[in-house]
Scaffold this active site. Structure first.
Site, PDB file in Angstrom:
ATOM      1  N   ASP A 199      -2.296  38.248   6.653  1.00  0.00           N
ATOM      2  CA  ASP A 199      -1.977  37.850   5.285  1.00  0.00           C
ATOM      3  C   ASP A 199      -0.461  37.858   5.196  1.00  0.00           C
ATOM      4  O   ASP A 199       0.163  38.916   5.268  1.00  0.00           O
ATOM      5  CB  ASP A 199      -2.591  38.849   4.299  1.00  0.00           C
ATOM      6  N   VAL A 200       0.155  36.687   5.060  1.00  0.00           N
ATOM      7  CA  VAL A 200       1.620  36.621   5.089  1.00  0.00           C
ATOM      8  C   VAL A 200       2.257  37.231   3.848  1.00  0.00           C
ATOM      9  O   VAL A 200       3.484  37.315   3.755  1.00  0.00           O
ATOM     10  CB  VAL A 200       2.130  35.179   5.292  1.00  0.00           C
ATOM     11  N   SER A 238      -5.773  20.410   8.762  1.00  0.00           N
ATOM     12  CA  SER A 238      -4.507  21.066   8.439  1.00  0.00           C
ATOM     13  C   SER A 238      -3.345  20.423   9.188  1.00  0.00           C
ATOM     14  O   SER A 238      -3.483  20.021  10.349  1.00  0.00           O
ATOM     15  CB  SER A 238      -4.556  22.555   8.815  1.00  0.00           C
ATOM     16  N   LYS A 250       9.096  25.250  -2.618  1.00  0.00           N
ATOM     17  CA  LYS A 250       9.533  24.503  -1.438  1.00  0.00           C
ATOM     18  C   LYS A 250      11.059  24.344  -1.422  1.00  0.00           C
ATOM     19  O   LYS A 250      11.681  24.322  -0.353  1.00  0.00           O
ATOM     20  CB  LYS A 250       8.866  23.131  -1.397  1.00  0.00           C
ATOM     21  N   ILE A 272      -0.561  14.168   2.684  1.00  0.00           N
ATOM     22  CA  ILE A 272      -1.640  14.068   3.675  1.00  0.00           C
ATOM     23  C   ILE A 272      -2.852  14.802   3.111  1.00  0.00           C
ATOM     24  O   ILE A 272      -2.717  15.865   2.496  1.00  0.00           O
ATOM     25  CB  ILE A 272      -1.211  14.691   5.018  1.00  0.00           C
ATOM     26  N   TYR A 295       3.381  18.648  -9.095  1.00  0.00           N
ATOM     27  CA  TYR A 295       3.700  19.565  -8.000  1.00  0.00           C
ATOM     28  C   TYR A 295       4.250  20.880  -8.542  1.00  0.00           C
ATOM     29  O   TYR A 295       4.083  21.925  -7.924  1.00  0.00           O
ATOM     30  CB  TYR A 295       4.678  18.911  -7.033  1.00  0.00           C
ATOM     31  N   THR A 327      -5.216  17.302   2.958  1.00  0.00           N
ATOM     32  CA  THR A 327      -5.493  18.608   3.544  1.00  0.00           C
ATOM     33  C   THR A 327      -6.191  19.472   2.504  1.00  0.00           C
ATOM     34  O   THR A 327      -6.291  19.107   1.332  1.00  0.00           O
ATOM     35  CB  THR A 327      -4.198  19.315   3.978  1.00  0.00           C
ATOM     36  N   LEU A 328      -6.655  20.645   2.937  1.00  0.00           N
ATOM     37  CA  LEU A 328      -7.294  21.577   2.011  1.00  0.00           C
ATOM     38  C   LEU A 328      -6.322  21.983   0.916  1.00  0.00           C
ATOM     39  O   LEU A 328      -6.677  22.061  -0.260  1.00  0.00           O
ATOM     40  CB  LEU A 328      -7.784  22.810   2.781  1.00  0.00           C
ATOM     41  N   ALA A 329      -5.065  22.226   1.283  1.00  0.00           N
ATOM     42  CA  ALA A 329      -4.053  22.626   0.303  1.00  0.00           C
ATOM     43  C   ALA A 329      -3.765  21.507  -0.695  1.00  0.00           C
ATOM     44  O   ALA A 329      -3.566  21.756  -1.889  1.00  0.00           O
ATOM     45  CB  ALA A 329      -2.764  23.030   1.024  1.00  0.00           C
TER      46      ALA A 329
END
Length: 255
Positions: free
Chosen positions: A64-65, A19, A162, A191, A155, A193-195
């Site tokens: 949880d946001v 991450s 974003k 990069i 995206y 990452t998991l996302a």
């Protein structure tokens, strides 16, 4: 003396050791900061706790946001244990995989709202509850991407989220400036990452970055961490409301 000696803060968004948030955490730890971490669910808790423990962190909290109450509970616990904090790292984002795969015009209303809620709006209550704990000022950093400024293929709804996140950074910076609280964003290049696994043709994006950026390579997790460290430290006390690009020099002129 480390750059962040005596500083305390919380990091939202570590999912595993790949991450971007983990890269930030490592740099902050090496600079002397004391860190707290959050996790979304039990599955992620099993990954986050060992990582947090490896940096000597003892405050690892569920959050949880998408819930204001859970965000508030995190900062209440930080107040009870620390009294005050110096920084917050917001490194959370989410969109339904289906909404990322389909054309943007086909984004569902539910999917649009979800992406905006988790990826952009969550910074607002996070800031709101952090403010009372930053009585001597502080720094808040979030993570963005080039898709906020340009229409990046595949995206889709995340780019719009974003863009809203970057606008939120500017409005929050203007509001919190008199309280000596700075708000900035780091816009990292692609990069692994998991996302990122949910973004279509991600390998091609990495290849394009390597071909066209002035550095002729992608940036690393460590480099994003270093840029974040700068924005979270006293080295950047005159910087707020900025989108800090860490992408190998990839910009419009490189397209």
């Amino acid at each position: 003396m480390g750059l962040m000696d005596g500083k305390r803060g919380v990091i939202f968004g570590v999912a595993n050791d790949r991450s971007i948030a983990w890269g930030v955490a490592q740099q902050l730890h090496e600079a002397g900061a004391e860190l707290a971490f959050t996790y979304l669910n039990e599955a992620l808790e099993k990954r986050v706790r060992p990582l947090a423990g490896s940096l000597g962190s003892t405050i690892i909290l569920p959050c949880d946001v998408g819930s204001d109450d859970e965000i508030a509970a995190v900062f209440k616990e930080l107040e009870q244990q620390w009294g005050t904090i110096d920084f917050v790292v917001h490194a959370v984002a989410f969109a339904n995989r289906e909404d990322l795969k389909r054309p943007f015009s086909q984004t569902s209303r539910e999917g649009f709202n979800l992406a905006m809620d988790i990826s952009a709006y969550s910074l607002v209550p996070m800031t709101r509850y952090a403010m009372p704990l930053m009585s001597a000022g502080g720094s808040i950093v979030t993570m963005s991407y080039l898709g906020a400024m340009l229409a990046v293929p595949d995206y889709n709804v995340m780019g719009v989220a974003k863009a809203a996140l970057e606008a939120s950074v500017r409005y929050l910076a203007a509001e919190l400036g008199p309280q000596k609280i700075r708000v900035n964003a780091v816009s990292a290049g692609p990069i692994k990452t998991l996302a990122a696994s949910g973004i279509g043709n991600f390998k091609q994006k990495l290849h394009t970055m390597e071909e066209r950026s002035p550095l002729r390579r992608t940036v690393t997790q460590e480099e994003v961490g270093k840029a974040s460290l700068y924005l979270l430290s006293d080295l950047s006390t005159g910087v707020t409301g900025e989108i800090h690009y860490v992408d190998g020099g990839f910009n419009i002129s490189a397209l």
